[in-house]
Design an enzyme around this catalytic site. Sequence first.
Site, PDB file in Angstrom:
ATOM      1  CB  SER A  67      35.545  22.640 -11.112  1.00 33.39           C
ATOM      2  OG  SER A  67      36.706  21.866 -11.356  1.00 33.39           O
ATOM      3  CE1 TYR A  92      37.420  26.192 -14.997  1.00 33.16           C
ATOM      4  CE2 TYR A  92      38.543  24.729 -13.469  1.00 33.16           C
ATOM      5  CZ  TYR A  92      37.512  24.977 -14.338  1.00 33.16           C
ATOM      6  OH  TYR A  92      36.551  24.020 -14.541  1.00 33.16           O
TER       7      TYR A  92
END
Length: 257
Positions: free
Chosen positions: A141, A154
């Site tokens: 990401s 995350y």
Amino acid sequence: MRRLENKVAVVTGGGGGIGAATAALFVREGARVVVVGRTEDKLRKTVEAIGSENVSHVVADVSKVEDTERYVGEAVSRHGGIDVLVSNAGYEGPYKAMTEHSVEEFDRVMSTNVRGTWLSIKYAFPAMVKRGGGSVVITSSMAGLVGSPTHSAYTSSKHALIGMARALAHDGAPHNIRVNAVCPGVIDNEMMASVHTRLAPGAEAAFQGAISARVPLKRYGTNEEIARFNLFLASDESSYCTGGVYVADGGVTAGFM
């Protein structure tokens, strides 16, 4: 000739979003695809939407050793081996200050995103070696490249996946197995829709507009745009690419004006 003709691909997190779009594109490019995820209904919808005998599914929790061995084994038994692994399954976790973030929530994020990815590669590697090589594509990401406030678990997990891709590229190279990471930015899919609802309940459209305005290309990306990136890395077109980190974020990590 189609770019994945006669290839066998496993796509985790295949119940929707980037995973489902990747599976659909791979089938169109000639691959036989096994999609993996936790939810039977979502996987069935992916398979039905693709509408081909060359796609099937396995319900599995990617963070569990026995489930990973099973879905890898199913792919091999159904199709004779594995050439491509797209390790895409992920869990976003909560948006909370670290002091309010529970250890259990942290462990769940890391279990799915980091442990699940590592397990998928560990158990797919031997099948790829038997095929004479292959390609592993890890979904990281843009949060793996920059800090993200109130999203420590995350962000940590996605940074870890970049390190994993770089390390495992060395392990795979002697066997002609390439390992690369893709870093999507904000993508117009169900995962981002859930973020909008959590962070701006009742004002989701305005929130998305504000985020889009901060993207240099002034829009969210699509699942299909990331799928095309995955196709390049899965195919022989990227035969000299390994250990790479490829960003598809509309220019966000290039910096804001």
